[in-house]
Design a protein around this motif. Structure first.
Motif, PDB file in Angstrom:
ATOM      1  N   ILE A 179      -3.703   3.964  12.632  1.00 50.76           N
ATOM      2  CA  ILE A 179      -4.868   3.391  12.498  1.00 50.76           C
ATOM      3  C   ILE A 179      -6.164   4.379  12.286  1.00 50.76           C
ATOM      4  O   ILE A 179      -6.834   4.207  11.267  1.00 50.76           O
ATOM      5  N   GLU A 180      -5.887   5.529  13.023  1.00 49.09           N
ATOM      6  CA  GLU A 180      -7.057   6.459  12.782  1.00 49.09           C
ATOM      7  C   GLU A 180      -6.886   7.048  11.701  1.00 49.09           C
ATOM      8  O   GLU A 180      -7.883   7.194  10.833  1.00 49.09           O
ATOM      9  N   LEU A 189       0.641   3.583  16.667  1.00 49.78           N
ATOM     10  CA  LEU A 189      -0.580   2.576  16.513  1.00 49.78           C
ATOM     11  C   LEU A 189      -1.842   3.375  16.338  1.00 49.78           C
ATOM     12  O   LEU A 189      -2.733   3.309  15.179  1.00 49.78           O
ATOM     13  N   TRP A 190      -2.138   3.874  17.456  1.00 51.02           N
ATOM     14  CA  TRP A 190      -3.413   4.796  17.417  1.00 51.02           C
ATOM     15  C   TRP A 190      -3.509   5.845  16.420  1.00 51.02           C
ATOM     16  O   TRP A 190      -4.420   5.776  15.617  1.00 51.02           O
ATOM     17  N   ILE A 242       8.953   3.852  25.021  1.00 49.86           N
ATOM     18  CA  ILE A 242       8.534   2.799  23.908  1.00 49.86           C
ATOM     19  C   ILE A 242       7.139   2.633  23.907  1.00 49.86           C
ATOM     20  O   ILE A 242       6.429   2.318  23.122  1.00 49.86           O
ATOM     21  N   GLY A 243       6.586   2.470  25.336  1.00 51.18           N
ATOM     22  CA  GLY A 243       5.393   2.299  25.440  1.00 51.18           C
ATOM     23  C   GLY A 243       4.197   3.085  24.763  1.00 51.18           C
ATOM     24  O   GLY A 243       3.424   2.927  24.035  1.00 51.18           O
ATOM     25  N   ILE A 244       4.830   4.720  25.220  1.00 48.33           N
ATOM     26  CA  ILE A 244       4.229   5.582  24.690  1.00 48.33           C
ATOM     27  C   ILE A 244       3.991   5.860  23.422  1.00 48.33           C
ATOM     28  O   ILE A 244       3.128   6.120  22.626  1.00 48.33           O
ATOM     29  N   THR A 278      -7.772   4.694   8.517  1.00 49.87           N
ATOM     30  CA  THR A 278      -9.239   4.142   8.395  1.00 49.87           C
ATOM     31  C   THR A 278     -10.274   5.265   8.151  1.00 49.87           C
ATOM     32  O   THR A 278     -11.324   5.235   8.195  1.00 49.87           O
ATOM     33  N   LEU A 279      -9.483   6.689   8.013  1.00 51.44           N
ATOM     34  CA  LEU A 279     -10.597   7.598   7.684  1.00 51.44           C
ATOM     35  C   LEU A 279     -11.261   7.462   6.332  1.00 51.44           C
ATOM     36  O   LEU A 279     -12.529   7.586   6.274  1.00 51.44           O
ATOM     37  N   GLY A 280     -10.425   6.953   5.621  1.00 52.64           N
ATOM     38  CA  GLY A 280     -10.993   6.471   3.999  1.00 52.64           C
ATOM     39  C   GLY A 280     -11.762   7.938   3.296  1.00 52.64           C
ATOM     40  O   GLY A 280     -11.544   8.959   4.008  1.00 52.64           O
ATOM     41  N   LEU A 297       4.795   3.347  20.887  1.00 57.11           N
ATOM     42  CA  LEU A 297       4.038   2.313  20.341  1.00 57.11           C
ATOM     43  C   LEU A 297       2.673   2.636  20.283  1.00 57.11           C
ATOM     44  O   LEU A 297       1.636   2.716  19.318  1.00 57.11           O
ATOM     45  N   LEU A 298       1.962   3.047  21.616  1.00 57.22           N
ATOM     46  CA  LEU A 298       0.749   3.457  21.622  1.00 57.22           C
ATOM     47  C   LEU A 298       0.452   4.339  20.733  1.00 57.22           C
ATOM     48  O   LEU A 298      -0.558   4.396  20.102  1.00 57.22           O
TER      49      LEU A 298
END
Lengths: 359, 219
Positions: B31-32, B27-28, B19-21, B35-37, B23-24
């Motif tokens: 977001i990446e 989200l990574w 679950i840690g990997i 946010t490229l836009g 979520l990491l």
């Protein structure tokens, strides 16, 4: 109590018919053919009190209580009485050096023939000093007694798998009988405590056929430990219908619905509780409203909590929040890097004019 | 390691790590990606009926005209196994209990026999889709390691879960532990493979729909 078993039973008011019925039941419980009941009756009736030495190690005496008290005065208890129990600290009249002498004597007289029953785990840390009898460590006594026995019955989860003394962090270095003795037939009868009829079933098998019953990969008699509690549970239809008790006193609990959500370990526990039940067939844990703890499985104490459902996390999530923060941080960092790359690309972009094209 | 220790590990530290990997990674990557836009489209917007991000989110779930006939296995098989996976994951009682323990939400479950049936149908659909991918030269040519690998990590949790409940091959405890482990492998692989489409699907459809709607094209 001398002479064949049948005489002793007769003196206690057990009729031939009752005894035959009992043997037939025992045979069917062990999934043996119908004729085996008769063979069992003949062999057991004629049995001349095999010598049994019962060694108690790191234990709570619950196994002894289970066998001798909870079924008394049923036929199981009596058959148990009929064996020549030459050493059992809780039950024997002798104490101290007398008791140890009785053990030494029985071992000498019945060398190679006696049945060794062990309850409790064996501590190995500090040279076994955590549990000693008569100044000798458990491991020392076990090795000596095992050398001359015909077979070993590991009674209860402690002797079978280390049990509660082995629970994390195992301060005494507790191990099971099979961790120490490698060259003798061993039958594990795990449970905390085990079901009395399993014990007499194994004993009857041993007396009848002179061998231990068929065992599973964890050394347990297949006939009693072949199915899981879940597969034989009378509440199983509720599991299949998705009807669960969510607390111990809600409507579901009162309706007798499945206890899976309350942490029942029935699906991963092999034992005969659901069919044989306890206290002469009166009830068993799930019937009285509590989920199975999984006590007949190795390391049941460290199975992630008795009240946590099997499909629920065994531990609270430790890295989730940190991982989410790191992930978000990485995402933001990469997005800044991407933006920087775009800006750099835009800055280094050379505009093409008409004049350039006409060159 | 005994069966129960293995099971407790996958339910405890294993789940923690997975679950840690997960979520990491999710989200990574989200977001990446978001946010490229893109540069603002300065052209005057055109309008056409049915052209919007919202429309595209739904329209892309339907086959283009004629495509159902040309590629029935992809569409029908695809529908079946996606619906099957959703039913198994979100309507199986033990799965709902896991979700409840993780995020606190719960809802009624379907009978376990129905979930078993859904698992069989899902696996059948997945096998058919795989066979189609192997048989059709173009599909095979377009397939990379990632396609085969993600098929396997999606298929294994269904197979092991079904085998555990049916008591096939291995004892229940071992099979259950393998099932949870395979689901954890899926969680770890998901953010870093095309399986992330579970998260990006609607966002990217909306984006495509909106960009094209600005040009007056319903896609």
């Amino acid at each position: 109590m001398q002479g064949p078993l049948i005489d002793t039973l007769a003196r206690q008011g057990i009729t031939r018919r009752t005894f035959l019925k009992y043997c037939a039941t025992l045979a069917s419980m062990m999934a043996l053919p119908p004729t085996a009941g008769r063979a069992m009756a003949e062999a057991m009736a004629a049995a001349r009190r095999p010598s049994v030495i019962w060694l108690p190690f790191q234990e709570c005496t619950g196994c002894t209580e289970s066998i001798t008290r909870s079924h008394s005065p049923t036929i199981e208890g009596m058959i148990f009485d009929m064996i020549s129990l030459d050493y059992q600290e809780t039950l024997m009249a002798a104490a101290g050096h007398q008791a140890e002498a009785a053990r030494a004597n029985a071992m000498k007289e019945n060398a190679g023939k006696y049945l060794l029953i062990v309850d409790g785990s064996i501590p190995l840390k500090m040279d076994g000093a955590y549990s000693c009898i008569g100044g000798r460590s458990n491991v020392d006594i076990l090795k000596e007694a095992a050398a001359g026995c015909a077979a070993i019955v590991a009674m209860g989860s402690c002797a079978s798998y280390g049990g509660i003394p082995k629970a994390n962090p195992n301060p005494t270095g507790a191990v099971s009988v099979s961790d120490i003795v490698k060259d003798k037939p061993i039958v594990n009868i795990p449970g905390c405590p085990p079901i009395p009829v399993v014990m007499t079933g194994v004993l009857a098998h041993y007396l009848t056929f002179g061998s231990l019953p068929a065992l599973d990969d964890k050394g347990r008699p297949k006939s009693f430990y072949g199915d899981t509690i879940h597969d034989r549970c009378y509440r199983r239809p509720f599991y299949d219908q998705g009807k669960f008790a969510r607390t111990f006193d809600d409507e579901g609990a009162r309706q007798g619905w499945c206890l899976f959500e309350l942490g029942c370990k029935g699906p991963v526990t092999h034992n005969a509780c659901a069919t044989v039940k306890w206290n002469g067939g009166t009830s068993w844990p799930v019937e009285s409203g509590h989920g199975c703890l999984g006590c007949s499985e190795p390391d049941f104490w460290d199975g992630g909590g008795f009240y946590k459902a099997l499909s629920a996390p065994a531990d609270p999530l430790k890295f989730a929040a940190a991982a989410a923060v790191v992930g978000a941080g990485a995402g933001v960092a990469v997005s800044f890097a991407n933006r920087a790359k775009k800006s750099a690309a835009r800055a280094s972009h050379e505009t093409t004019t008409l004049a350039d094209l006409e060159k | 390691m005994t069966d129960l220790q293995f099971l407790t590990w996958v339910r405890g530290p294993g789940l923690n790590i997975a679950i840690g990997i997960f979520l990491l990674g999710v989200l990574w990557r989200l977001i990446e990606i978001y946010t490229l836009g893109r540069r603002k489209d300065l052209a005057a917007p055109r309008h056409a009926a049915g052209a919007s991000g919202f429309h595209t989110v739904f329209r892309r779930s339907l086959p283009l005209p004629g495509m159902l006939k040309r590629s029935p296995v992809s569409y029908i098989g695809g529908y079946i196994f996606h619906a099957g996976l959703a039913i198994i994951v979100f309507l199986g009682a033990p799965h709902i209990l896991l979700i409840k323990n993780l995020v606190g939400l719960s809802w009624p479950a379907l009978p376990s026999q129905f979930i078993g049936l859904a698992a069989v149908v899902t696996m059948a659909a997945m096998v058919v889709v795989l066979a189609d991918r192997i048989n059709k030269p173009v599909k095979r040519f377009l397939s990379t390691f990632e396609d085969w690998f993600t098929w396997a990590v999606t298929f294994l949790p269904v197979l092991t879960g079904w085998m555990a409940t049916q008591h096939l091959l291995l004892p229940y405890t071992q099979m259950l532990a393998l099932h949870i482990l395979s689901a954890e492998i899926l969680l770890v692989v998901l953010p870093f493979s095309k399986l992330l489409h579970g998260f990006t699907l609607f966002g990217s459809r909306w984006y495509n729909g909106k960009v094209n709607a600005h040009k007056g094209v319903p896609v």
